[in-house]
Design a protein around this motif. Sequence first.
Motif, PDB file in Angstrom:
ATOM      1  N   VAL A 130       0.850  -1.189   0.000  1.00 26.73           N
ATOM      2  CA  VAL A 130       0.000   0.000   0.000  1.00 26.73           C
ATOM      3  C   VAL A 130       0.884   1.237   0.000  1.00 26.73           C
ATOM      4  CG1 VAL A 130      -1.789   1.301   1.195  1.00 26.73           C
ATOM      5  CG2 VAL A 130      -1.852  -1.200   1.220  1.00 26.73           C
ATOM      6  N   TYR A 131       0.633   2.144  -0.938  1.00 26.89           N
ATOM      7  CA  TYR A 131       1.412   3.362  -1.080  1.00 26.89           C
ATOM      8  C   TYR A 131       0.499   4.583  -0.996  1.00 26.89           C
ATOM      9  CZ  TYR A 131       5.355   0.522  -2.589  1.00 26.89           C
ATOM     10  OH  TYR A 131       6.373  -0.396  -2.632  1.00 26.89           O
ATOM     11  N   LEU A 132       1.116   5.721  -0.700  1.00 23.50           N
ATOM     12  CA  LEU A 132       0.395   6.984  -0.594  1.00 23.50           C
ATOM     13  C   LEU A 132       1.082   8.024  -1.470  1.00 23.50           C
ATOM     14  CD1 LEU A 132      -1.710   8.844   0.857  1.00 23.50           C
ATOM     15  CD2 LEU A 132       0.060   9.250   2.594  1.00 23.50           C
ATOM     16  N   ASN A 133       0.302   8.683  -2.331  1.00 25.33           N
ATOM     17  CA  ASN A 133       0.757   9.864  -3.070  1.00 25.33           C
ATOM     18  C   ASN A 133       0.045  11.077  -2.480  1.00 25.33           C
ATOM     19  OD1 ASN A 133       0.930   7.557  -5.255  1.00 25.33           O
ATOM     20  ND2 ASN A 133       2.247   9.200  -6.004  1.00 25.33           N
ATOM     21  N   LEU A 134       0.760  11.898  -1.728  1.00 25.94           N
ATOM     22  CA  LEU A 134       0.156  13.102  -1.169  1.00 25.94           C
ATOM     23  C   LEU A 134      -0.072  14.132  -2.267  1.00 25.94           C
ATOM     24  CD1 LEU A 134       2.154  13.557   2.141  1.00 25.94           C
ATOM     25  CD2 LEU A 134      -0.218  12.785   1.888  1.00 25.94           C
ATOM     26  N   ASN A 135      -1.175  14.860  -2.152  1.00 29.01           N
ATOM     27  CA  ASN A 135      -1.462  15.962  -3.061  1.00 29.01           C
ATOM     28  C   ASN A 135      -0.710  17.196  -2.553  1.00 29.01           C
ATOM     29  OD1 ASN A 135      -2.478  17.929  -4.719  1.00 29.01           O
ATOM     30  ND2 ASN A 135      -4.636  17.456  -4.315  1.00 29.01           N
ATOM     31  N   LEU A 136       0.330  17.588  -3.276  1.00 28.33           N
ATOM     32  CA  LEU A 136       1.139  18.732  -2.885  1.00 28.33           C
ATOM     33  C   LEU A 136       0.588  20.044  -3.427  1.00 28.33           C
ATOM     34  CD1 LEU A 136       4.659  17.155  -3.512  1.00 28.33           C
ATOM     35  CD2 LEU A 136       3.247  17.070  -1.441  1.00 28.33           C
ATOM     36  N   GLY A 137      -0.494  19.945  -4.196  1.00 31.49           N
ATOM     37  CA  GLY A 137      -1.140  21.124  -4.739  1.00 31.49           C
ATOM     38  C   GLY A 137      -2.372  21.483  -3.927  1.00 31.49           C
ATOM     39  N   THR A 138      -3.481  21.723  -4.634  1.00 31.89           N
ATOM     40  CA  THR A 138      -4.738  22.087  -3.991  1.00 31.89           C
ATOM     41  C   THR A 138      -5.851  21.184  -4.507  1.00 31.89           C
ATOM     42  OG1 THR A 138      -5.383  23.692  -5.703  1.00 31.89           O
ATOM     43  CG2 THR A 138      -3.958  24.492  -3.901  1.00 31.89           C
ATOM     44  N   ALA A 139      -7.056  21.407  -3.995  1.00 33.27           N
ATOM     45  CA  ALA A 139      -8.187  20.598  -4.432  1.00 33.27           C
ATOM     46  C   ALA A 139      -8.472  20.766  -5.918  1.00 33.27           C
ATOM     47  CB  ALA A 139      -9.424  20.958  -3.608  1.00 33.27           C
ATOM     48  N   ARG A 140      -8.289  21.974  -6.452  1.00 31.07           N
ATOM     49  CA  ARG A 140      -8.607  22.248  -7.854  1.00 31.07           C
ATOM     50  C   ARG A 140      -7.366  22.185  -8.745  1.00 31.07           C
ATOM     51  NH1 ARG A 140     -13.679  24.030  -8.636  1.00 31.07           N
ATOM     52  NH2 ARG A 140     -13.126  24.827 -10.687  1.00 31.07           N
ATOM     53  N   GLU A 141      -6.205  22.425  -8.175  1.00 32.30           N
ATOM     54  CA  GLU A 141      -4.965  22.344  -8.941  1.00 32.30           C
ATOM     55  C   GLU A 141      -4.068  21.305  -8.262  1.00 32.30           C
ATOM     56  OE1 GLU A 141      -3.222  26.184  -9.390  1.00 32.30           O
ATOM     57  OE2 GLU A 141      -4.985  27.030 -10.402  1.00 32.30           O
ATOM     58  N   TYR A 142      -4.406  20.041  -8.501  1.00 30.77           N
ATOM     59  CA  TYR A 142      -3.727  18.942  -7.826  1.00 30.77           C
ATOM     60  C   TYR A 142      -2.312  18.748  -8.386  1.00 30.77           C
ATOM     61  CZ  TYR A 142      -5.405  16.735 -12.078  1.00 30.77           C
ATOM     62  OH  TYR A 142      -5.682  16.460 -13.391  1.00 30.77           O
ATOM     63  N   ARG A 143      -1.450  18.225  -7.526  1.00 20.73           N
ATOM     64  CA  ARG A 143      -0.086  17.860  -7.924  1.00 20.73           C
ATOM     65  C   ARG A 143       0.376  16.779  -6.962  1.00 20.73           C
ATOM     66  NH1 ARG A 143       5.005  19.643  -6.362  1.00 20.73           N
ATOM     67  NH2 ARG A 143       4.091  21.333  -5.109  1.00 20.73           N
ATOM     68  N   PHE A 144       0.352  15.546  -7.437  1.00 15.52           N
ATOM     69  CA  PHE A 144       0.652  14.414  -6.571  1.00 15.52           C
ATOM     70  C   PHE A 144       2.156  14.164  -6.504  1.00 15.52           C
ATOM     71  CE2 PHE A 144      -3.733  13.627  -7.886  1.00 15.52           C
ATOM     72  CZ  PHE A 144      -4.322  13.464  -6.642  1.00 15.52           C
ATOM     73  N   GLY A 145       2.638  13.976  -5.302  1.00 14.69           N
ATOM     74  CA  GLY A 145       4.048  13.700  -5.095  1.00 14.69           C
ATOM     75  C   GLY A 145       4.380  12.235  -5.296  1.00 14.69           C
ATOM     76  N   ALA A 146       5.607  11.867  -4.950  1.00 18.08           N
ATOM     77  CA  ALA A 146       6.082  10.496  -5.137  1.00 18.08           C
ATOM     78  C   ALA A 146       5.363   9.540  -4.192  1.00 18.08           C
ATOM     79  CB  ALA A 146       7.585  10.435  -4.908  1.00 18.08           C
TER      80      ALA A 146
END
Length: 214
Positions: A73-89
């Motif tokens: 199980v892995y997690l990609n945190l959203n480093l952006g915002t709800a409308r301008e998402y940017r998922f990290g590693a």
Amino acid sequence: MISGQYVPGVVKLFAGNDEGFEAPLVIAEYENTTDENGEPLWTGPTIMSTANFVDWEGDGDLDMLVGNVSGEVYLNLNLGTAREYRFGARSQLMVDGLGIKVGSKSDPLAVDWDDDGLLDLLVGDEAGDITWFRRAEDGSFETGVSLLTGKRLVQTGYRAVRESLGEDRILPGYRLRLEVCDWNNDGHKDLLVGNCETKDDGTTGFVYLFLGGP
């Protein structure tokens, strides 16, 4: 529409428009698992991704939980915002100092299963089990417990999990996919489970409903 992929194990977004859907867009970083000739490897942490979304950090945007062929199980945190998402590693979620792992082909779902205000993990797997990883106050996870047998998760190989479920298991089939809702509006969490079942006339997927209670 969100879709995982087998090889490479990317997660894609098909954004809706007035005519249907946009072309797919890869929305999560992943490691490029290839051999020396550039051919994709059929094992590894990024093969056969399955994705579910939750506000993991409580900051108002959606983060991504990802399962894989190995049962991790892995997690990609959203480093952006709800409308301008940017998922990290992708970072692997841990329990007792080791990476969380179930009986292969994991489908992780974040839900406050015990109503203590903390997000837990329910993880379906290829072997046909559903494992609950309870979240502690410090953010760590406790050793997984099977929702179907009540046994603690010790051995995670496919064969070992099938043997622990027994011949008369309450949920037939394999390759489980999960969703939690209040199906009958009684204030308790109910569990929807999709599966595969192979019979004489072929393989079919079914959906099972498990009603919760006090």
